[in-house]
Design a protein around this motif. Structure first.
Motif, short mmCIF file in Angstrom:
data_model
loop_
_atom_site.label_atom_id
_atom_site.label_comp_id
_atom_site.label_asym_id
_atom_site.label_seq_id
_atom_site.Cartn_x
_atom_site.Cartn_y
_atom_site.Cartn_z
N SER A 95 0.76 -1.28 -0.02
CA SER A 95 -0.08 0.01 0.04
C SER A 95 0.90 1.33 -0.07
CB SER A 95 -0.93 -0.01 1.11
OG SER A 95 -0.28 -0.09 2.58
N TRP A 96 2.10 1.15 0.56
CA TRP A 96 2.98 2.59 0.64
C TRP A 96 3.26 3.00 -0.89
CZ3 TRP A 96 3.24 5.49 4.43
CH2 TRP A 96 4.06 6.50 4.31
N ALA A 97 3.27 2.12 -2.01
CA ALA A 97 3.42 2.53 -3.18
C ALA A 97 2.31 3.52 -3.47
CB ALA A 97 3.63 1.51 -4.23
N ARG A 98 0.94 3.48 -3.14
CA ARG A 98 0.07 4.31 -3.41
C ARG A 98 0.21 5.74 -2.80
NH1 ARG A 98 -5.57 1.65 -2.24
NH2 ARG A 98 -6.06 3.47 -2.93
N VAL A 99 0.98 5.60 -1.67
CA VAL A 99 1.03 6.96 -1.10
C VAL A 99 1.96 7.77 -1.68
CG1 VAL A 99 1.61 8.15 1.45
CG2 VAL A 99 0.44 5.52 1.15
N LYS A 100 3.02 7.36 -2.51
CA LYS A 100 4.07 8.15 -3.00
C LYS A 100 3.88 8.47 -4.33
CE LYS A 100 7.19 8.78 -0.82
NZ LYS A 100 7.19 9.80 0.18
N PRO A 101 3.26 9.59 -4.67
CA PRO A 101 3.12 9.66 -6.18
C PRO A 101 4.48 10.42 -6.72
CG PRO A 101 2.36 11.64 -4.89
CD PRO A 101 2.72 10.51 -3.97
N GLY A 102 4.67 10.20 -7.95
CA GLY A 102 5.84 10.52 -8.57
C GLY A 102 6.91 9.53 -8.69
N TRP A 103 6.56 8.37 -8.02
CA TRP A 103 7.31 6.99 -7.95
C TRP A 103 6.77 6.01 -8.61
CZ3 TRP A 103 12.30 7.09 -5.10
CH2 TRP A 103 12.29 7.98 -4.40
N GLN A 104 7.30 5.20 -9.25
CA GLN A 104 6.99 3.86 -9.95
C GLN A 104 7.39 2.98 -8.90
OE1 GLN A 104 8.95 3.14 -13.69
NE2 GLN A 104 7.11 4.39 -14.86
N SER A 105 6.73 1.73 -8.94
CA SER A 105 6.80 0.78 -7.81
C SER A 105 6.88 -0.61 -8.56
CB SER A 105 5.74 0.70 -6.66
OG SER A 105 4.70 0.42 -7.38
N ARG A 106 7.74 -1.59 -7.87
CA ARG A 106 7.73 -2.99 -8.23
C ARG A 106 7.92 -3.68 -6.72
NH1 ARG A 106 7.76 -0.51 -12.23
NH2 ARG A 106 8.65 -0.64 -14.17
N LEU A 107 7.26 -4.88 -7.05
CA LEU A 107 7.20 -6.03 -5.97
C LEU A 107 8.17 -7.19 -6.51
CD1 LEU A 107 3.27 -5.96 -4.54
CD2 LEU A 107 5.34 -4.71 -3.53
N LEU A 108 9.07 -7.52 -5.69
CA LEU A 108 9.81 -8.43 -6.09
C LEU A 108 10.08 -9.37 -5.07
CD1 LEU A 108 12.80 -6.07 -7.58
CD2 LEU A 108 11.16 -7.15 -8.73
N GLY A 109 10.25 -10.83 -5.50
CA GLY A 109 10.74 -11.68 -4.46
C GLY A 109 11.72 -12.51 -4.76
N TRP A 110 12.34 -13.23 -3.73
CA TRP A 110 13.39 -14.13 -4.29
C TRP A 110 13.34 -15.27 -3.06
CZ3 TRP A 110 14.32 -9.19 -2.68
CH2 TRP A 110 14.70 -8.82 -1.45
N GLY A 111 14.29 -16.43 -3.66
CA GLY A 111 14.24 -17.46 -2.69
C GLY A 111 15.28 -18.49 -3.37
N PRO A 112 15.67 -19.49 -2.60
CA PRO A 112 16.55 -20.63 -3.06
C PRO A 112 16.21 -21.46 -4.14
CG PRO A 112 15.40 -21.33 -1.13
CD PRO A 112 14.94 -20.03 -1.24
N ARG A 113 17.20 -21.71 -5.18
CA ARG A 113 16.81 -22.55 -6.33
C ARG A 113 16.82 -23.99 -6.02
NH1 ARG A 113 20.19 -22.39 -12.00
NH2 ARG A 113 18.71 -23.76 -13.26
N GLU A 114 17.46 -24.18 -5.15
CA GLU A 114 17.82 -25.67 -4.68
C GLU A 114 17.89 -25.91 -3.32
OE1 GLU A 114 21.57 -26.51 -6.61
OE2 GLU A 114 20.94 -26.52 -8.65
N GLY A 115 17.87 -27.18 -2.93
CA GLY A 115 17.87 -27.59 -1.55
C GLY A 115 16.62 -27.40 -0.72
N ALA A 116 16.63 -27.16 0.60
CA ALA A 116 15.69 -26.83 1.48
C ALA A 116 14.91 -25.61 0.97
CB ALA A 116 16.03 -27.06 2.86
#
Length: 395
Positions: free
Chosen positions: A46-67
């Motif tokens: 929701s914070w992205a909607r508070v900041k006009p003049g900024w573009q936003s991206r939601l990114l995620g990451w994690g392990p490719r292998e193993g647990a």
């Protein structure tokens, strides 16, 4: 967009990084293992909607292998601000990313993150790691005041080893701490904050933790007939009017408009009803003080306070804070964060008045790691980063 796969880190670990949708992002924040407090509100979608003049991206990451292969292990709300006259952007992760900062293989997620941001056209990145650095209890701060004194002159009551390690890891990778190491004046978010621990404490414990002046002022407000309640969006204009008076009286300017607070109130409460509340203190029917409160998980923040110039003797702000503290405690919050305090400990410095007021709650001054920046690879990016820093300094 397909996942970005890299081999990163000090060992053979492999990580993936990709854009994630809002629901996936929120689910990770809500169920993040090993984090009792939860994320800061500046990393909520929701914070992205508070900041006009900024573009936003939601990114995620994690392990490719193993647990845990294929599962999220970290996320970030990235705000992108285009530098005037170019197609390049400054990437800002306010009080983020949300990840396991204790993981020694920081490169496993940091390397793909920087690669991805470079592909988006970013010339530099600013982050705000979550670990704390140092803490001072109220008694230590009170006993250390003096002419020209600053927090950095005082031996901390506690040094967080994780914060020290994270700072060393970032420096080793070429990141620079924003601004002065003593003060953090260049940080967009406050480096020094004031937090009141709530975990394992009763309401009586909170009351006894207040100093005598605070208890006296709360009783005075009650005897004077100050009434505290929760308002709604229709009360934001009155809050903003009081905030304008407060800025003029106390010699600061946040630079925010009424529309900013309307947008914030709407965005945060659309994401989670009750996430942002507006508390009002009335005396004889007139609103004398108004404070905003934000809740995410088991963390509560007192964000912005405003008060009138008259009838200050009935102590409406103390009454408001006492109600907000009790409400945070009742809903199971583990800490009550009163946000920024200045680094000065000089009683003659006007700014110290804010610290003195917050000290009365019996909490702690916490120095966070502050904000860190790095220019992305390339001569042109480094030149643009230097120009950007000059541009921001002039602003």
């Amino acid at each position: 967009m397909s996942a970005l796969l890299v081999t990163a880190g000090c060992g053979p670990r492999q990580a993936w990084l990709r854009p994630v949708d809002t629901e996936t992002y929120r689910s990770f924040l809500a169920s993040r293992p090993g984090s009792a407090l939860g994320p800061g509100f500046l990393q909520c979608p929701s914070w992205a909607r508070v900041k006009p003049g900024w573009q936003s991206r939601l990114l995620g990451w994690g392990p490719r292998e193993g647990a845990g292969a294929g599962e999220l292990s970290g996320v970030a709300l990235v705000l992108l601000r285009q530098f005037p006259g170019t197609r390049k952007s400054f990437a800002y992760l306010p009080e983020g990313p949300v990840t396991d900062w204790a993981d020694p293989d920081v490169d496993a997620w940091l390397t793909p993150l920087l690669h991805h941001l470079r592909r988006l056209g970013a010339f530099a990145v600013r982050i705000g790691p979550s670990p704390a650095h140092r803490r001072w209890d109220a008694a230590a701060v009170k006993g250390a005041t003096g002419l020209g004194r600053r927090l950095s002159d005082v031996l901390a009551c506690e040094v967080d080893p994780l914060g020290t390690v994270v700072a060393e890891r970032l420096r080793a990778r070429g990141w620079q701490r924003c601004g002065d190491d003593r003060d953090g004046d260049a940080d967009a978010q406050p480096r020094h904050v004031f937090r009141v621990p709530l975990a394992g404490r009763s309401t009586d414990d909170l009351w006894s933790g207040l100093n005598q002046e605070w208890r006296r002022n709360i009783r005075r407000a009650e005897k004077s007939g100050v009434e505290v309640g929760v308002g709604g969006p229709e009360d934001l204009p009155e809050f903003f009017r009081l905030l304008t008076l407060t800025e003029e009286r106390d010699g600061f300017r946040l630079g925010r408009s009424l529309e900013y607070y309307r947008r914030q109130y709407e965005a945060l409460n659309a994401e989670q009803p009750g996430r942002m509340k507006l508390y009002l203190a009335r005396h004889e029917g007139e609103v004398l003080a108004a404070h905003t409160m934000i809740t995410v998980g088991r963390r509560v923040w007192y964000q912005t306070g405003a008060s009138a110039n008259h009838r200050r003797e009935v102590r409406p702000s103390n009454a408001l804070q006492w109600r907000m503290l009790r409400d945070a405690h009742a809903q199971g919050a583990l800490e009550y964060d009163m946000r920024g305090v200045p680094s000065t400990l000089d009683p003659e410095d006007r700014a110290f008045g804010l610290t003195r007021w917050k000290l009365g709650t019996g909490g702690q001054v916490v120095e966070t790691l502050g904000e860190w920046e790095t220019a992305l690879d390339g001569t042109a990016n480094h030149a643009l980063y230097r120009a950007f820093r000059l541009y921001m300094a002039r602003r």
